[in-house]
Design a protein around this motif. Structure first.
Motif, PDB file in Angstrom:
ATOM      1  N   ILE A 166       0.987  -1.160  -0.095  1.00  0.00           N
ATOM      2  CA  ILE A 166      -0.009  -0.119   0.125  1.00  0.00           C
ATOM      3  C   ILE A 166       0.972   1.091   0.111  1.00  0.00           C
ATOM      4  O   ILE A 166       0.740   2.146  -0.565  1.00  0.00           O
ATOM      5  N   ALA A 167       1.975   1.150   0.809  1.00  0.00           N
ATOM      6  CA  ALA A 167       2.706   2.339   0.929  1.00  0.00           C
ATOM      7  C   ALA A 167       3.567   2.567  -0.225  1.00  0.00           C
ATOM      8  O   ALA A 167       4.034   3.729  -0.633  1.00  0.00           O
ATOM      9  N   GLU A 168       3.851   1.483  -1.395  1.00  0.00           N
ATOM     10  CA  GLU A 168       4.288   1.743  -2.349  1.00  0.00           C
ATOM     11  C   GLU A 168       3.452   2.274  -3.531  1.00  0.00           C
ATOM     12  O   GLU A 168       3.830   2.700  -4.801  1.00  0.00           O
ATOM     13  N   GLY A 169       2.124   2.518  -3.216  1.00  0.00           N
ATOM     14  CA  GLY A 169       1.223   3.126  -4.148  1.00  0.00           C
ATOM     15  C   GLY A 169       0.600   1.930  -4.863  1.00  0.00           C
ATOM     16  O   GLY A 169      -0.270   2.553  -5.930  1.00  0.00           O
ATOM     17  N   LYS A 170       0.608   0.529  -4.651  1.00  0.00           N
ATOM     18  CA  LYS A 170       0.085  -0.192  -5.563  1.00  0.00           C
ATOM     19  C   LYS A 170      -1.475  -0.397  -5.346  1.00  0.00           C
ATOM     20  O   LYS A 170      -2.090  -0.079  -4.138  1.00  0.00           O
ATOM     21  N   THR A 171      -2.355  -0.716  -6.520  1.00  0.00           N
ATOM     22  CA  THR A 171      -3.787  -0.636  -6.395  1.00  0.00           C
ATOM     23  C   THR A 171      -4.061  -2.137  -5.484  1.00  0.00           C
ATOM     24  O   THR A 171      -3.311  -2.958  -5.608  1.00  0.00           O
ATOM     25  N   ASN A 172      -5.386  -2.439  -5.357  1.00  0.00           N
ATOM     26  CA  ASN A 172      -5.700  -3.601  -4.882  1.00  0.00           C
ATOM     27  C   ASN A 172      -5.454  -4.892  -6.056  1.00  0.00           C
ATOM     28  O   ASN A 172      -5.209  -5.786  -5.642  1.00  0.00           O
ATOM     29  N   ARG A 173      -5.610  -4.517  -7.001  1.00  0.00           N
ATOM     30  CA  ARG A 173      -5.462  -5.407  -8.210  1.00  0.00           C
ATOM     31  C   ARG A 173      -3.950  -5.717  -8.695  1.00  0.00           C
ATOM     32  O   ARG A 173      -3.611  -6.819  -8.605  1.00  0.00           O
ATOM     33  N   GLN A 174      -3.070  -4.832  -8.242  1.00  0.00           N
ATOM     34  CA  GLN A 174      -1.718  -4.967  -8.337  1.00  0.00           C
ATOM     35  C   GLN A 174      -1.151  -5.956  -7.200  1.00  0.00           C
ATOM     36  O   GLN A 174      -0.225  -6.777  -7.271  1.00  0.00           O
ATOM     37  N   ILE A 175      -1.617  -5.418  -5.875  1.00  0.00           N
ATOM     38  CA  ILE A 175      -1.266  -6.272  -4.609  1.00  0.00           C
ATOM     39  C   ILE A 175      -1.897  -7.782  -5.036  1.00  0.00           C
ATOM     40  O   ILE A 175      -1.036  -8.698  -4.748  1.00  0.00           O
TER      41      ILE A 175
END
Length: 218
Positions: A166-175
């Motif tokens: 989350i801190a890296e700015g990733k979206t839920n889809r990317q995570i």
């Protein structure tokens, strides 16, 4: 980039701003404006059509937020970098933009040279914040992190994996793709960890993990 030329998509609901940006970069040999858009949906569609290196986009757009458009554009193609260009030094918008994957946040009052530098920096994989917002954001991040202490002890193993993403700015889809989970499952974990850490939004989670990493490094 192709042959050293940085391709740019310009997104703003004011045609005069789009014209100004197009003229600015159109007169420089190592840039090429490949498209324009005036709405959030238009930005997403244009990014898919042109695959630009850089999207310069206003935060406030008709039909949706520029920040949400940024998140979708980055989700579609992580090679495309987004610079948010706005008239407002909104602290929450800055954090939200970073979490959405933006590589820069500049005010429209910025000098043209700073915007050019920001585009070059983003194209090289870096990031740049306007000085008018950077100090405020850092102060907010430290305060939010300090308020929450070491509450991460309450998190499950899976939530501990998700928090830094989350801190890296990733979206839920990317995570979800990175951890081999469904997007719905990730959404549930995110809601759970925010509740456990007594945080209201993803931006505060980014602030929390940033401060925690600083404390561990010191």
């Amino acid at each position: 980039m192709s042959d050293g030329v940085i391709t740019i998509l310009v997104v703003d609901d004011h045609w005069l701003v789009r014209l100004g940006l197009t003229n600015l970069f159109g007169h420089l040999r190592h840039f090429a404006v490949v498209g324009e858009a005036a709405t959030a949906d238009g930005a997403i569609a244009a990014a898919r059509a042109h695959s630009p290196d850089i999207v310069i986009m206003d935060v406030r757009l008709p039909g949706g937020s520029g920040i949400e458009a940024c998140r979708q554009i980055r989700s579609d193609d992580s090679r495309t970098r987004v610079i948010m260009l706005t008239s407002f030094s909104d602290e929450e918008a800055v954090i939200a933009a970073i979490l959405a994957g933006a590589s820069g946040y500049l005010l429209k009052q910025s000098e043209p040279e700073r915007l050019i530098t920001a585009v070059e920096t983003a194209a090289a994989g870096g990031s740049l914040l306007d000085p008018a917002v950077s100090d405020t954001v850092l102060h907010w991040m430290r305060g939010a992190a300090a308020t929450n202490g070491h509450s991460s002890d309450r998190l499950s193993d899976q939530e501990r994996k998700i928090l830094p993403l989350i801190a890296e700015g990733k979206t839920n889809r990317q995570i979800a793709g990175e951890l081999y989970l469904s997007e719905h499952t990730v959404k549930t974990y995110v809601s759970s960890l925010l509740k456990k850490l007594q945080l209201a939004r993803r931006a505060e989670a980014a602030a929390y993990i940033t401060r925690l990493q600083q404390m561990r490094a010191s």
